[in-house]
Design a protein around this motif. Sequence first.
Motif, PDB file in Angstrom:
ATOM      1  N   ASP A 166      95.669  63.159  18.794  1.00 34.72           N
ATOM      2  CA  ASP A 166      96.617  63.231  17.669  1.00 34.72           C
ATOM      3  C   ASP A 166      96.073  62.549  16.422  1.00 34.72           C
ATOM      4  OD1 ASP A 166      98.430  64.630  19.213  1.00 34.72           O
ATOM      5  OD2 ASP A 166      99.637  62.877  19.711  1.00 34.72           O
ATOM      6  N   VAL A 167      94.791  62.757  16.127  1.00 35.08           N
ATOM      7  CA  VAL A 167      94.182  62.043  15.000  1.00 35.08           C
ATOM      8  C   VAL A 167      94.738  62.490  13.652  1.00 35.08           C
ATOM      9  CG1 VAL A 167      92.036  61.466  16.194  1.00 35.08           C
ATOM     10  CG2 VAL A 167      92.244  63.664  14.998  1.00 35.08           C
ATOM     11  N   LEU A 168      95.357  63.678  13.607  1.00 38.06           N
ATOM     12  CA  LEU A 168      95.946  64.153  12.357  1.00 38.06           C
ATOM     13  C   LEU A 168      97.402  63.751  12.213  1.00 38.06           C
ATOM     14  CD1 LEU A 168      94.449  67.779  12.165  1.00 38.06           C
ATOM     15  CD2 LEU A 168      93.547  65.659  11.178  1.00 38.06           C
ATOM     16  N   GLY A 169      97.926  63.036  13.191  1.00 36.05           N
ATOM     17  CA  GLY A 169      99.323  62.631  13.158  1.00 36.05           C
ATOM     18  C   GLY A 169     100.191  63.553  13.997  1.00 36.05           C
ATOM     19  N   ALA A 170     101.325  63.051  14.383  1.00 36.43           N
ATOM     20  CA  ALA A 170     102.210  63.793  15.282  1.00 36.43           C
ATOM     21  C   ALA A 170     102.741  65.071  14.668  1.00 36.43           C
ATOM     22  CB  ALA A 170     103.377  62.893  15.699  1.00 36.43           C
ATOM     23  N   ASN A 171     102.764  65.163  13.337  1.00 38.13           N
ATOM     24  CA  ASN A 171     103.320  66.343  12.673  1.00 38.13           C
ATOM     25  C   ASN A 171     102.293  67.438  12.430  1.00 38.13           C
ATOM     26  OD1 ASN A 171     105.875  65.114  12.475  1.00 38.13           O
ATOM     27  ND2 ASN A 171     105.308  64.094  10.551  1.00 38.13           N
ATOM     28  N   ARG A 172     101.050  67.213  12.839  1.00 41.01           N
ATOM     29  CA  ARG A 172     100.008  68.217  12.580  1.00 41.01           C
ATOM     30  C   ARG A 172      99.290  68.606  13.876  1.00 41.01           C
ATOM     31  NH1 ARG A 172      99.532  65.064   7.700  1.00 41.01           N
ATOM     32  NH2 ARG A 172      99.975  66.394   5.888  1.00 41.01           N
ATOM     33  N   ARG A 173     100.035  68.707  14.944  1.00 37.99           N
ATOM     34  CA  ARG A 173      99.416  69.082  16.220  1.00 37.99           C
ATOM     35  C   ARG A 173      98.940  70.531  16.227  1.00 37.99           C
ATOM     36  NH1 ARG A 173     103.555  65.656  20.196  1.00 37.99           N
ATOM     37  NH2 ARG A 173     102.629  63.618  19.711  1.00 37.99           N
ATOM     38  N   GLU A 174      99.613  71.380  15.464  1.00 39.60           N
ATOM     39  CA  GLU A 174      99.158  72.770  15.368  1.00 39.60           C
ATOM     40  C   GLU A 174      97.796  72.839  14.688  1.00 39.60           C
ATOM     41  OE1 GLU A 174     100.539  77.029  13.335  1.00 39.60           O
ATOM     42  OE2 GLU A 174     101.977  75.377  13.529  1.00 39.60           O
ATOM     43  N   GLN A 175      97.611  72.063  13.626  1.00 36.86           N
ATOM     44  CA  GLN A 175      96.315  72.029  12.947  1.00 36.86           C
ATOM     45  C   GLN A 175      95.236  71.443  13.849  1.00 36.86           C
ATOM     46  OE1 GLN A 175      99.197  71.098  11.692  1.00 36.86           O
ATOM     47  NE2 GLN A 175      99.506  72.136   9.726  1.00 36.86           N
ATOM     48  N   LEU A 176      95.610  70.417  14.635  1.00 35.10           N
ATOM     49  CA  LEU A 176      94.645  69.845  15.572  1.00 35.10           C
ATOM     50  C   LEU A 176      94.263  70.862  16.639  1.00 35.10           C
ATOM     51  CD1 LEU A 176      93.083  67.285  16.386  1.00 35.10           C
ATOM     52  CD2 LEU A 176      95.029  66.653  17.810  1.00 35.10           C
ATOM     53  N   ALA A 177      95.222  71.661  17.074  1.00 35.00           N
ATOM     54  CA  ALA A 177      94.922  72.704  18.051  1.00 35.00           C
ATOM     55  C   ALA A 177      93.877  73.668  17.508  1.00 35.00           C
ATOM     56  CB  ALA A 177      96.199  73.448  18.428  1.00 35.00           C
ATOM     57  N   GLY A 178      93.922  73.932  16.199  1.00 32.35           N
ATOM     58  CA  GLY A 178      92.913  74.796  15.599  1.00 32.35           C
ATOM     59  C   GLY A 178      91.520  74.214  15.693  1.00 32.35           C
ATOM     60  N   ILE A 179      91.401  72.882  15.566  1.00 30.95           N
ATOM     61  CA  ILE A 179      90.095  72.244  15.718  1.00 30.95           C
ATOM     62  C   ILE A 179      89.551  72.477  17.126  1.00 30.95           C
ATOM     63  CG2 ILE A 179      88.911  70.014  15.771  1.00 30.95           C
ATOM     64  CD1 ILE A 179      90.731  69.065  13.536  1.00 30.95           C
ATOM     65  N   PHE A 180      90.408  72.355  18.121  1.00 33.20           N
ATOM     66  CA  PHE A 180      89.984  72.603  19.501  1.00 33.20           C
ATOM     67  C   PHE A 180      89.584  74.059  19.700  1.00 33.20           C
ATOM     68  CE2 PHE A 180      91.955  68.519  20.300  1.00 33.20           C
ATOM     69  CZ  PHE A 180      91.226  68.016  21.368  1.00 33.20           C
ATOM     70  N   GLU A 181      90.324  74.972  19.116  1.00 34.03           N
ATOM     71  CA  GLU A 181      90.022  76.394  19.280  1.00 34.03           C
ATOM     72  C   GLU A 181      88.679  76.776  18.656  1.00 34.03           C
ATOM     73  OE1 GLU A 181      93.361  78.320  17.538  1.00 34.03           O
ATOM     74  OE2 GLU A 181      94.763  77.651  19.098  1.00 34.03           O
ATOM     75  N   ARG A 182      88.342  76.158  17.543  1.00 29.97           N
ATOM     76  CA  ARG A 182      87.099  76.497  16.842  1.00 29.97           C
ATOM     77  C   ARG A 182      85.880  75.750  17.383  1.00 29.97           C
ATOM     78  NH1 ARG A 182      90.923  76.265  12.491  1.00 29.97           N
ATOM     79  NH2 ARG A 182      90.486  74.044  12.168  1.00 29.97           N
ATOM     80  N   ALA A 183      86.077  74.763  18.242  1.00 28.95           N
ATOM     81  CA  ALA A 183      84.980  73.915  18.714  1.00 28.95           C
ATOM     82  C   ALA A 183      83.923  74.727  19.467  1.00 28.95           C
ATOM     83  CB  ALA A 183      85.525  72.810  19.607  1.00 28.95           C
ATOM     84  N   ARG A 184      82.689  74.271  19.360  1.00 26.66           N
ATOM     85  CA  ARG A 184      81.532  74.936  19.993  1.00 26.66           C
ATOM     86  C   ARG A 184      81.095  74.177  21.244  1.00 26.66           C
ATOM     87  NH1 ARG A 184      78.939  78.005  16.038  1.00 26.66           N
ATOM     88  NH2 ARG A 184      80.487  78.677  14.497  1.00 26.66           N
ATOM     89  N   PRO A 185      80.735  74.891  22.305  1.00 20.41           N
ATOM     90  CA  PRO A 185      80.325  74.204  23.540  1.00 20.41           C
ATOM     91  C   PRO A 185      79.027  73.421  23.370  1.00 20.41           C
ATOM     92  CG  PRO A 185      79.966  76.578  23.728  1.00 20.41           C
ATOM     93  CD  PRO A 185      80.716  76.358  22.452  1.00 20.41           C
ATOM     94  N   MET A 186      78.961  72.270  24.044  1.00 19.83           N
ATOM     95  CA  MET A 186      77.729  71.489  24.157  1.00 19.83           C
ATOM     96  C   MET A 186      77.264  71.613  25.606  1.00 19.83           C
ATOM     97  SD  MET A 186      78.502  68.048  21.908  1.00 19.83           S
ATOM     98  CE  MET A 186      76.780  67.497  21.993  1.00 19.83           C
ATOM     99  N   LYS A 187      76.566  72.673  25.903  1.00 20.70           N
ATOM    100  CA  LYS A 187      76.266  73.025  27.288  1.00 20.70           C
ATOM    101  C   LYS A 187      75.438  71.975  28.012  1.00 20.70           C
ATOM    102  CE  LYS A 187      76.646  77.976  26.391  1.00 20.70           C
ATOM    103  NZ  LYS A 187      75.970  79.294  26.414  1.00 20.70           N
ATOM    104  N   VAL A 188      74.689  71.169  27.248  1.00 20.67           N
ATOM    105  CA  VAL A 188      73.874  70.142  27.882  1.00 20.67           C
ATOM    106  C   VAL A 188      74.744  69.134  28.623  1.00 20.67           C
ATOM    107  CG1 VAL A 188      73.817  68.620  25.865  1.00 20.67           C
ATOM    108  CG2 VAL A 188      71.933  68.567  27.509  1.00 20.67           C
ATOM    109  N   TYR A 189      76.012  69.004  28.218  1.00 21.21           N
ATOM    110  CA  TYR A 189      76.925  68.064  28.853  1.00 21.21           C
ATOM    111  C   TYR A 189      77.871  68.738  29.848  1.00 21.21           C
ATOM    112  CZ  TYR A 189      75.462  64.488  25.512  1.00 21.21           C
ATOM    113  OH  TYR A 189      74.732  63.578  24.779  1.00 21.21           O
ATOM    114  N   GLY A 190      77.634  69.976  30.176  1.00 19.59           N
ATOM    115  CA  GLY A 190      78.482  70.648  31.151  1.00 19.59           C
ATOM    116  C   GLY A 190      79.523  71.544  30.499  1.00 19.59           C
ATOM    117  N   GLN A 191      80.509  71.965  31.296  1.00 11.37           N
ATOM    118  CA  GLN A 191      81.460  72.975  30.865  1.00 11.37           C
ATOM    119  C   GLN A 191      82.608  72.427  30.020  1.00 11.37           C
ATOM    120  OE1 GLN A 191      82.863  75.395  34.121  1.00 11.37           O
ATOM    121  NE2 GLN A 191      80.924  75.256  35.220  1.00 11.37           N
TER     122      GLN A 191
END
Length: 323
Positions: A166-191
């Motif tokens: 919740d680094v963007l605050g409790a009122n911006r969880r939808e925006q935070l969800a977008g950060i998770f959706e756009r994130a790129r895998p770091m395969k060297v660290y697993g799935q």
Amino acid sequence: MAPSLLETFRVLSSFEPPRGKLRGAPWEAYVDWAISQGLAPLAAYNLEYRMGGSEAPEWARDRLMSIYTGSVNDNVMKLVHFKRIVDQLEGRKLLLLGGAAFAEALYPHVGFRPVLDIQVLVRRMDVDGFAGYLSNHEFVPEPDTGNTGAARIVSDGRTPIHIYADVLGANRREQLAGIFERARPMKVYGQSVFRPELEDVLLLTALDQAHHGYDVPWLSFVDLRELITGATWMGGVYSRPLDVPALLSRAEAFGLERALYTSLAIVARLFPEAEGQATAAFPPLRRATRELLDRGVVGPVSTPGRSSALRGVDRLRRLLTGQ
């Protein structure tokens, strides 16, 4: 004319430092300050292997080189150990932030960027689960004495892991969800380990700087320089031009326009070679707001060797992050 502390910083934090530019540099002031700011490993490498010593005194070169050697060993130990822990983790989405995400993505050598701790952003519902998983690997809770804003801090006595949510605050969880959706895998660290995409991680870095009232190691501004200029030395995931319209749109949605402006303006002052890209991404703030931030934050923070923190950090944090 002998170089100033700022000019010495610019030369020794460059990935392509000019030779013969540091005659008469203020080594007494620079060395201890550079060590405290996380800049020593890169400076040591530049002096020894890119600049032929640049007439630096032997004591200064020895101190910086000892930090460089320690940084290489410490980074490898921490990152390999973290990989072993998370490599088999499934069913989670962990976003790696800070030094652990930047050391190999922004810097030509993993030892140039000290990794003091490992920062992980997770969904709120995964905080307890991930902390519990780490407890099976001898990680125990620690207090947040540094006001990091982490939801949990755990350590095995060698490597602190900061777990954020919740680094963007409790009122911006939808925006935070977008950060998770756009994130790129770091395969060297697993799935289960990912990294935020370029525009998101730049905003998260600005948020972290603002949260700390810009009382952060100057190494953080080197991170930003490379993000802003597209990590041209690396040819990796962050090696592309910024999507400025996307950056500005997300800055507004995240409530981080003031923090973004402040961080970009600091980088523009510190690194002339990045000024064009930084100023091109300035958010459209009112002139009075820009002048206030320039006078109260950007100017003081851009002065090397400053020993006093900015006044009113809590108020500044709220002003810059809207939280």
